[in-house]
Design an enzyme around this catalytic site. Structure first.
Site, PDB file in Angstrom:
ATOM      1  N   ASN A 128     -12.183 -21.656 -81.986  1.00 61.07           N
ATOM      2  CA  ASN A 128     -10.719 -21.751 -81.912  1.00 61.07           C
ATOM      3  C   ASN A 128     -10.018 -20.867 -82.939  1.00 61.07           C
ATOM      4  OD1 ASN A 128     -11.698 -23.598 -83.892  1.00 61.07           O
ATOM      5  ND2 ASN A 128      -9.764 -24.734 -83.838  1.00 61.07           N
ATOM      6  N   GLU A 226     -15.720 -30.111 -91.075  1.00 55.34           N
ATOM      7  CA  GLU A 226     -14.349 -30.278 -90.588  1.00 55.34           C
ATOM      8  C   GLU A 226     -14.467 -30.554 -89.101  1.00 55.34           C
ATOM      9  OE1 GLU A 226     -11.438 -30.017 -88.585  1.00 55.34           O
ATOM     10  OE2 GLU A 226     -11.174 -27.880 -89.066  1.00 55.34           O
ATOM     11  N   CYS A 260      -7.336 -28.114 -84.590  1.00 58.18           N
ATOM     12  CA  CYS A 260      -7.684 -29.443 -85.091  1.00 58.18           C
ATOM     13  C   CYS A 260      -6.495 -30.151 -85.723  1.00 58.18           C
ATOM     14  CB  CYS A 260      -8.809 -29.330 -86.123  1.00 58.18           C
ATOM     15  SG  CYS A 260     -10.322 -28.602 -85.467  1.00 58.18           S
ATOM     16  N   GLU A 429     -12.185 -27.774 -98.076  1.00 59.08           N
ATOM     17  CA  GLU A 429     -12.258 -26.321 -98.125  1.00 59.08           C
ATOM     18  C   GLU A 429     -10.967 -25.791 -98.744  1.00 59.08           C
ATOM     19  OE1 GLU A 429     -14.717 -24.723 -94.482  1.00 59.08           O
ATOM     20  OE2 GLU A 429     -13.271 -26.188 -93.741  1.00 59.08           O
TER      21      GLU A 429
END
Length: 450
Positions: A128, A226, A260, A429
């Site tokens: 994505n 994630e 997300c 992150e």
């Protein structure tokens, strides 16, 4: 592996797929390169990473156009993504010479800590956002003195391969950053299970992420995961409704909803619910969906036929909805869709659709808003719209999510931490602590007695 243009279904490229033997050989090469890289002066490593950033900057347009072709991203988004890689490399380079340990007061001597690189890091990037998410793992790992093996998604390997070429052009040592295109169950699994890989950074589904974590647990390898979200967009009655309604469409339509952090659950206080829908309808209809290479386009296609079918499965025939438009013919197109009158427990309201579909759910008061916002297994991101600063702080603390915005839909900044609660992942992150997550803390005591 065949790469298709999602907007046209035309063939873009054929890429050789790596197997387990290729991964094993790459780990051996990376380990050798990593030892030399870690031994280099911090200033030299920082200088090379800044040079890498400069080379990426020289190729932003090329990388963006490649992303448009392989991922169907709008040109504006793709330019931002390439720029994000550049900016993250610059930011990580600034941390190389600031990756300091501590001096801890002890009796009888001096105690100091060192942050030592892990060794070889595997980064498994999704389709994505292929470029930036690859860099989220690779840039701080390199800056901390590690080598990186990058496994891009099967559908989007081209920008990763080009970035590896640009790294060599910038002067990074050979084999320090290697790209291993391949299928997840083959190349990805080999990377996750390899005893020479000290850490895995994975972005993807919770189902696959749990499998990655389990395999890493067998050998106590570190992980950062994630794993998606089902983010709320909470609109209180005291909010600027016009601004909230105008901003809402692109909070879940950016990248065709394949994000997300997409705010796919729009929670609106019941007293302004109908008025908000009146404002939202024209905002959804105005979203320009079409050729991602056109500067005017705001939303492009979905990544694949499989993803298109998945999105369709969530929307019942005849459902009450606000809809935009999408092109007909070749390409994996789905129109912007906002469902109303949905049961809060329905799959479309609780599961990550990963497409341009959102639901509007009413709530009664602040406590009800928090209850609905937390009524999901995910906890990645979200937004709150209110003029009441006290409410903004109270609700922000109560919502179980890692990244929240007030009167905004901004989730990602390379200089702030990013990650999720609950099923949305493990670890963080980006931000000032990113480099340290790719190190081991070593404690050294030096006696001063006798």
């Amino acid at each position: 592996m065949h790469v298709l243009n999602p907007a046209t279904e035309e063939h873009v490229a054929t890429v050789a797929a790596a197997g387990a033997a290729d991964v094993d050989a790459a780990v051996t090469r990376a380990a050798r390169a990593q030892r030399a890289w870690a031994a280099a002066a911090p200033g030299d490593r920082a200088r090379l990473l800044r040079r890498f950033a400069a080379v990426v900057d020289d190729h932003v347009e090329e990388l963006a156009l490649l992303e448009v072709r392989e991922a169907g991203h709008t040109l504006g988004n793709a330019r931002w993504e390439a720029g994000n890689v550049r900016d993250l490399l610059d930011y990580a380079a600034g941390g190389v010479e600031r990756l300091t340990g501590r001096q801890i007061p002890v009796a009888g001597g001096v105690d100091v800590t060192f942050l030592e690189p892990l060794g070889v890091v595997g980064v498994i990037a999704p389709w994505n956002f292929p470029m930036p998410i690859a860099a989220w793992g690779a840039a701080p790992a390199l800056a901390a003195g590690n080598a990186v093996l990058l496994k891009p998604a099967e559908t989007t390997p081209l920008t990763a391969l080009r970035l590896a070429e640009l790294a060599l052009e910038a002067g990074l040592p050979e084999h320090l950053l290697q790209v291993l295109p391949g299928e997840g169950p083959v190349a990805g699994a080999a990377l996750v299970e390899h005893p020479g890989v000290a850490k895995i950074v994975f972005t993807g589904s919770a189902r696959v992420g749990k499998g990655v974590m389990a395999k890493c647990a067998d050998r106590l390898a570190r992980v950062t995961l994630e794993l998606g979200g089902k983010s709320p967009n909470v609109v209180f009655a005291d909010a600027d409704l016009e601004a909230a309604a105008l901003a809402a469409p692109m909070s879940f339509l950016d990248n065709a909803g394949q994000d997300c952090c997409a705010r796919t659950r729009i929670l609106v206080q019941r007293t302004v619910h109908d008025r908000f829908l009146e404002l939202l309808a024209p905002a959804v209809e105005r979203v320009v969906v079409g050729d991602p290479a056109d500067e005017r386009t705001q939303m492009g296609p979905l990544i694949s036929r499989v993803q298109l079918d998945r999105v369709r499965s969530y929307v019942p025939d005849g459902a009450d909805a606000l809809r935009g438009s999408a092109p007909r013919g070749p390409g994996f197109w789905y129109p912007p869709t906002v469902l109303t009158g949905v049961d809060p427990g329905a799959p479309v309201a609780t599961e990550e659709v990963f497409g341009p579909v959102a639901v509007v759910l009413p709530f009664d008061d602040e406590a009800d808003a928090v209850r609905l916002a937390n009524a999901t297994d995910h906890g990645l991101s979200g937004s709150l719209w209110t003029r009441d600063v006290g409410r903004a702080l109270r609700v922000s603390r109560a919502v179980q999510a890692g990244n929240l915005s007030v009167n905004s839909h901004s989730s990602v900044r390379y200089w702030t931490p990013f990650g999720g609660f609950k099923q949305s992942g493990v670890g963080r992150e980006l931000g000032p602590d990113a480099l340290a997550s790719f190190t081991e803390t070593k404690n050294v005591f030096i006696s001063t007695e006798g």
